[in-house]
Design an enzyme around this catalytic site. Structure first.
Site: not given
Ligand code: 5GP
Length: 362
Positions: A86, A191, A17, A120, A221, A302
């Protein structure tokens, strides 16, 4: 510059996403508004010859715009950006369209191997987490038939949602992996690092490993050496980020010594870390230290949508602070293949493609 764009690349850290560009998000909104159902055989925004149509061309222009890519967002604003995405991705078709277009964009940037990861979610019009994952798997399958790219899926555990949900996600992932063993290969822990704790996260990673999954875990982070030590001690196959491992940036000497001893490869995401304030600048990014100390790392995007970048851009940024020969750049790509979650046969094939391509350059 041309070499960077044209070289066959390997992407090991891309959240589905977060990889959706603004233009693609707009496009998905438009299709959702006028669609009355899931049309699994349609390749939205790709014509019958497989030629990419708008919005992909536009969005690549947008993500290549350096002025935009340097706009800073706080970590909190980044979480808001994910929440906004989302809100739009609400149906199996949205997910399918997103998956196929994100893969198309990576392929256009000459990425030949991609590991996508996504958590998911059960949202209003996506009836179950299983249907969420299956929509993504379908997008991956169809995109692989259309573009010269191999794609794998890591299922994300969101640390914000707690241990119980994480264990359920791992359980479901095992069911899906049994059905799609060539696609679903790993578990990602990601997350907001302000939620969750290392005790249960390590427990969940242990459960994932027992079920046969390879694991990539985000290092915190934020400055949190105890948690980083717990993750390193567990020893996932790969780690994400890692800015705060070194004492220069808040890590302890013990943590840094452990980092050097364990040599777990780190997925480095330069633009992401700068835009979200994790690193002050490219100059201050931990990747410079990894290179100097010969510690294993890869270059990754990322979230190429949220952080407005491409894998080529990330290599360009690296080269502004680290001097690398063609051979060293090639080796970064080959190392990424080696540490990917692809099968042995796939790794051999990808290695050959990369080696052959560089022979022509040399
Ligand atoms: P999705 O899992 O919805 O396809 O991708 C977005 C989600 O990935 C975000 O809501 C977050 O939970 C996680 N995410 C995306 N980029 C980062 C990041 O740089 N650091 C961390 N810790 N989580 C990330």
């Amino acid at each position: 510059d041309k070499v960077i764009r044209a070289m066959p690349k390997v992407e090991l850290h891309a959240h589905l996403n977060g990889s959706i560009s603004d233009k693609l998000l707009e496009h998905i909104k438009t299709i959702s508004d006028c669609s009355d159902g899931y049309e699994p055989d349609v390749f939205p925004s790709i014509d019958s010859n497989g030629v990419l149509l708008d919005p992909i061309n536009h969005s690549l222009d947008a993500v290549n715009d350096d002025k935009q890519s340097d706009t800073r967002r706080s970590l909190k604003e980044c979480w808001n950006a994910f929440a906004k995405i989302h809100e739009v991705i609400q149906t199996p078709q949205d997910l399918y369209v997103a998956t196929i277009n994100v893969i198309a964009e990576f392929s256009k940037d000459n990425v030949i191997y991609l590991e996508l990861r996504t958590g998911p979610k059960k949202v209003h019009n996506i009836p179950s987490k299983l249907s969420y994952i299956e929509s993504v798997v379908k997008g991956i399958t169809d995109a692989q038939n259309r573009f010269p790219i191999v794609v794998k899926l890591l299922i994300s555990v969101d640390r914000k949602n707690g241990e119980q949900e994480a264990l359920e996600t791992v359980e479901l992932s095992a069911i899906v992996a049994a059905k799609y063993p060539d696609i679903v290969v790993g578990i990602d822990v990601s997350g907001d690092p302000n939620y969750g704790n290392s005790t249960w996260i390590v427990n969940v990673m242990g459960e994932a490993r027992r079920k046969g999954f390879k694991i990539s875990c985000h290092l915190p982070e934020i400055v949190n050496p105890d948690e980083a030590i717990a993750f390193l001690e567990f020893g996932p196959e790969r780690l994400g980020h890692g800015q705060f491992l070194h004492p220069l940036y808040g890590g302890t000497t013990e943590l840094w010594e452990l980092t050097k001893r364990k040599r777990i490869p780190v997925e480095s995401c330069i633009s992401s870390n700068i835009v979200s304030g994790v690193a002050v600048s490219v100059e201050d990014h931990i990747v410079k230290i990894f290179q100097k100390e010969s510690l294993p790392y890869f270059i990754c995007t990322d979230d190429m949508g949220v952080f407005r970048t491409t894998l080529s851009n990330e290599f360009r940024k690296l080269l502004t602070v680290v001097e690398l020969s063609f051979q060293q750049i090639r080796n970064l790509c080959l190392d990424a293949v080696e540490h990917s979650f692809a099968s042995t046969v796939e790794k051999e094939r990808l290695t050959t493609i990369i080696q052959k391509w560089w022979l022509d350059v040399d």
